[in-house]
Scaffold this motif. Structure first.
Motif, short mmCIF file in Angstrom:
data_model
loop_
_atom_site.label_atom_id
_atom_site.label_comp_id
_atom_site.label_asym_id
_atom_site.label_seq_id
_atom_site.Cartn_x
_atom_site.Cartn_y
_atom_site.Cartn_z
N ALA A 1 0.81 -1.22 0.00
CA ALA A 1 0.00 0.00 0.00
C ALA A 1 0.84 1.26 0.00
N ASN A 2 2.11 1.16 0.37
CA ASN A 2 2.98 2.34 0.48
C ASN A 2 4.32 2.05 -0.20
N PRO A 3 4.35 1.91 -1.50
CA PRO A 3 5.61 1.53 -2.19
C PRO A 3 6.75 2.52 -1.96
N SER A 4 6.41 3.78 -1.72
CA SER A 4 7.48 4.76 -1.49
C SER A 4 7.93 4.78 -0.04
N ASP A 5 7.25 4.06 0.81
CA ASP A 5 7.61 4.02 2.23
C ASP A 5 7.25 2.64 2.77
N ILE B 1 9.93 -1.84 10.13
CA ILE B 1 10.13 -3.26 9.86
C ILE B 1 9.86 -3.50 8.38
N TYR B 2 10.79 -4.23 7.73
CA TYR B 2 10.70 -4.47 6.29
C TYR B 2 10.57 -5.96 6.03
N GLY B 3 9.78 -6.29 5.03
CA GLY B 3 9.65 -7.68 4.60
C GLY B 3 10.47 -7.93 3.35
N ARG B 4 9.84 -8.48 2.32
CA ARG B 4 10.57 -8.75 1.07
C ARG B 4 11.03 -7.46 0.40
N THR B 5 10.23 -6.40 0.55
CA THR B 5 10.60 -5.12 -0.05
C THR B 5 11.34 -4.31 1.00
N THR B 6 12.66 -4.16 0.82
CA THR B 6 13.47 -3.47 1.82
C THR B 6 13.81 -2.05 1.42
N ALA B 7 13.48 -1.64 0.21
CA ALA B 7 13.78 -0.28 -0.24
C ALA B 7 12.55 0.31 -0.90
N PRO B 8 12.37 1.63 -0.78
CA PRO B 8 11.20 2.25 -1.40
C PRO B 8 11.24 2.15 -2.93
N GLU B 9 10.09 2.09 -3.50
CA GLU B 9 9.96 2.16 -4.95
C GLU B 9 9.59 3.60 -5.29
N LEU B 10 10.57 4.34 -5.84
CA LEU B 10 10.35 5.76 -6.07
C LEU B 10 9.48 5.98 -7.30
N PRO B 11 8.51 6.88 -7.19
CA PRO B 11 7.70 7.23 -8.38
C PRO B 11 8.61 7.77 -9.48
N ALA C 1 13.77 11.40 2.13
CA ALA C 1 13.86 10.28 3.07
C ALA C 1 13.63 8.96 2.33
N ALA C 2 12.69 8.96 1.38
CA ALA C 2 12.44 7.76 0.60
C ALA C 2 13.65 7.43 -0.27
N ALA C 3 14.29 8.44 -0.83
CA ALA C 3 15.48 8.22 -1.66
C ALA C 3 16.62 7.66 -0.82
N GLU C 4 16.75 8.16 0.41
CA GLU C 4 17.79 7.61 1.29
C GLU C 4 17.48 6.16 1.64
N ALA C 5 16.20 5.86 1.97
CA ALA C 5 15.83 4.49 2.29
C ALA C 5 16.07 3.57 1.10
N ALA C 6 15.94 4.10 -0.13
CA ALA C 6 16.19 3.30 -1.33
C ALA C 6 17.68 3.17 -1.64
N GLY C 7 18.52 3.85 -0.85
CA GLY C 7 19.96 3.75 -1.05
C GLY C 7 20.47 4.65 -2.15
N ALA D 1 14.17 13.18 -10.54
CA ALA D 1 14.77 14.27 -9.77
C ALA D 1 15.99 13.79 -9.00
N VAL D 2 15.89 12.60 -8.41
CA VAL D 2 17.02 12.05 -7.65
C VAL D 2 18.19 11.76 -8.60
N ASP D 3 17.88 11.24 -9.79
CA ASP D 3 18.95 10.97 -10.75
C ASP D 3 19.67 12.27 -11.13
N ALA D 4 18.91 13.38 -11.24
CA ALA D 4 19.53 14.66 -11.55
C ALA D 4 20.49 15.08 -10.44
N VAL D 5 20.08 14.91 -9.21
CA VAL D 5 20.96 15.25 -8.07
C VAL D 5 22.20 14.36 -8.10
N ARG D 6 22.02 13.08 -8.37
CA ARG D 6 23.15 12.17 -8.38
C ARG D 6 24.17 12.55 -9.48
N ARG D 7 23.67 13.00 -10.64
CA ARG D 7 24.60 13.41 -11.71
C ARG D 7 25.40 14.64 -11.29
#
Length: 613
Positions: free
Chosen positions: A447-451, A485-495, A533-539, A501-507
């Motif tokens: 229900a909360n892919p980004s978190d 607590i995380y199950g099979r999905t341990t990282a957020p799925e970013l929209p 915060a979601a981007a950090e959780a996604a590594g 936007a995150v890729d732009a920052v990373r470049r």
């Protein structure tokens, strides 16, 4: 201990201090029972040479008004103490205070009067309490012929045989002439030998049957110690507080230690207030006091019982309200709480009608309150399967989760090791909880892919867990990070928009690692604190204080560059070495301190610790 006699009438003799309850021999305690003026006290006097009646009024009137105590040593046996109880119908409550904690009874019937009204009530009391060890003594043999005495004996034996006492030995005596007394001593020795061995390691619960104050010494209480051991210096719970055992006496001898079974006088120091008959001295933190119990009845059907009765247990007598549940089960609400355990035996008495309508066995000392229609009927069905014998596994199945200390305090053996801290769990319920936790974690992630991490507090509430330690134990096979607590999905799925936007920052950071984008640039890209915060959780990013973001691993890279400075460095030197601004350098250095890459030398300088990852 004080010179005032603690366990009965005064008797001269030197007192010594030693351990045990009888100078190395096992003491046995027997209570008297029977109709008023049937010769109970005369018999005790003839057996012991002591005067069990403590009060001048008792000796003047020739009847026992309060509890009396005396003792002797049996030929070929050990010490035997007597609790001499009153036989008058107005004093049944006092009789119960003496009989309640005692494991055996000497039932007395006079040959010249036979079975009487109080004989019947005393027998009903013993039956309700489930007393199983006894001896019948027919007194005043000198006042009747042998045939008459035998008729009284046979009638009494038949009545006693129909109760919990069952078949008992009978002796016919005359306390006045001494006839039959040697046979009585032999019978008492056999009775003492038939009693089950006491548990000297058990938790102490000493029901107080007498209490008085002696100038210069403080409070002294007496009682029958049925199990456990008391030592001088022990701290015991009483009346909501703690008292210290200042001194001990048993059979008028000072002792360092007294073990069950024994008549004991305890000199107390401290405490919350006055202690009296019906209170109890307890091993601290090992007993629950309760004012609501569920019980099994022996006697009148539950529906026929008066609603207001007196519960007698140990030396306590407490008004109670009785709510019938099943035919032979009821919920009993006490006017004041008592230290009770599963399996305890007590009785309900109707003082207005001078009768004992039921004995009770305690089934539950922590029953759940009735919260809805049908709850009482459901509880009656549940109680129907309980025996009153403490069963740890069954109790754990019913309660599902309970602290180990609480189970012990209820008088129930611990069936397994705790699952977390002091908590015990029924295995089936524990497996169910684990399955529910996994399901809740996966449903939250879906229900909360980004978190995707389920907050620990939300998980605990969803499972109804009373302690966070239980959740941590259940989540042992799952990943926990940042209170989630995380199950099979341990990282957020970013929209997609956030990922772009995150890729732009990373470049931008790849070209200038320590030139972090400022707040305006992040806002221009549409990145909020939540999406960062979601981007950090996604590594994808590393967040520092002050809204600074870097690439993951660039903190270790910064530490390596600073180590090349070859010694302590200032903020300005670090800023130049990293090619960054003060806006980035300050939170970055604070992060390096917290992570253990650097330490402060003084107010201005830091040095690298040598950590590389």
């Amino acid at each position: 201990m004080p010179a005032r006699p603690a366990l009965g009438a005064a008797r001269s003799g030197r007192r010594t201090r030693r351990g045990g309850a009888g100078g190395g021999a096992v003491m046995h305690v027997v209570a008297t029972a029977g109709h008023v003026d049937h010769g109970k006290s005369t018999l005790v006097r003839a057996l012991t040479g002591m005067e069990p009646d403590r009060l001048e009024e008792e000796r003047r009137r020739g009847l026992t008004i309060d509890l009396g105590f005396a003792w002797t040593t049996l030929p070929g046996g050990g010490p035997l103490a007597f609790v001499d109880v009153p036989g008058h119908e107005r004093l049944v409550a006092t009789m119960l205070a003496g009989v309640g904690p005692v494991p055996a009874v000497m039932f007395v019937v006079a040959a010249d009067q036979g079975w009487q009204r109080q004989s019947e009530e005393h027998l009903a009391v013993l039956d309700a309490l489930g007393v199983r060890h006894g001896l019948l003594v027919v007194t005043r043999r000198d006042l009747t012929g042998e045939a008459a005495a035998n008729r009284v004996r046979d009638d009494a034996l038949a009545r006693i045989a129909a109760t919990s006492l069952g078949k008992v030995e009978a002796v016919t005596v005359s306390g006045a002439t001494g006839e039959g007394m040697d046979g009585l001593r032999d019978a008492l020795r056999r009775l003492a030998g038939s009693l089950p061995p006491p548990d000297a390691e058990a938790d102490v619960r000493l029901w107080v049957d007498r209490a008085f104050t002696i100038r210069g010494r403080g409070t002294v209480v007496t009682g029958t110690l049925g199990a456990g051991t008391i030592r001088v210096g022990d701290r015991l719970a009483a009346g909501g507080g703690l008292v210290r055992v200042r001194g001990l006496q048993s059979l008028k001898e000072d002792r360092d230690t007294v073990s069950a079974v024994a008549r004991v006088a305890v000199n107390l120091h401290g405490g919350p207030g006055e202690i009296g008959r019906g209170d109890a001295l307890l091993t601290p933190e090992r007993w629950l006091t309760t004012d609501v119990i569920d019980v099994r009845l022996r006697g009148d059907p539950a529906g026929d019982l008066p609603r207001e009765l007196i519960l007698h247990v140990g030396s306590a007598a407490v008004p109670v309200h009785v709510r019938p549940l099943g035919d032979d089960t009821a919920r009993v609400s006490l006017r004041r709480p008592l230290p009770l355990r599963v399996g305890d035996v007590a009785l309900l008495r109707d003082p207005g009608r001078h009768r004992v309508p039921a004995g009770v066995t305690v089934l539950d000392v922590r029953p759940e309150p009735f919260t809805g229609r049908g709850a009482a009927a459901a509880r009656a069905r549940e109680l129907a399967s309980l025996t009153g014998r403490p069963d740890g596994a069954a109790e754990l199945r019913r309660r599902r989760l309970i602290r180990r200390t609480d189970l012990i305090a209820m008088g129930v053996p611990v069936p397994r090791e705790p699952v977390a801290g002091d908590w015990l769990a029924d295995p089936g319920h524990w497996d169910e909880l684990r399955g529910r936790l996994v399901t809740a974690v996966e449903e939250h992630a879906a229900a909360n892919p980004s978190d995707p991490g389920l907050p620990a507090d939300a998980a605990r509430r969803a499972l109804g867990l009373p302690d966070r330690a239980l959740l941590d134990a259940l989540a042992a096979g799952l990943r926990q990070r940042g209170g989630r607590i995380y199950g099979r999905t341990t990282a957020p799925e970013l929209p997609p928009a956030v990922r772009a936007a995150v890729d732009a920052v990373r470049r931008e950071l790849a070209e200038a690692p320590f030139r972090a984008p400022d707040a305006n640039r992040l806002a221009e890209l549409g990145l909020t604190p939540k999406t960062l915060a979601a981007a950090e959780a996604a590594g994808a990013l590393l967040r520092l204080g002050g809204g600074i973001v870097l690439l993951p691993g660039d903190d270790a890279r910064a530490a390596a560059l600073l180590a090349e400075l070859g010694g302590p460095f200032t903020l300005s030197e670090a800023r130049r070495a990293l090619g960054t601004t003060r806006r980035v350098a300050v939170p970055l250095l604070e992060h390096l301190d917290e992570a253990g890459y650097t330490v402060r030398v003084d107010d201005l300088r830091r040095r690298c610790t040598g950590r590389t990852t």
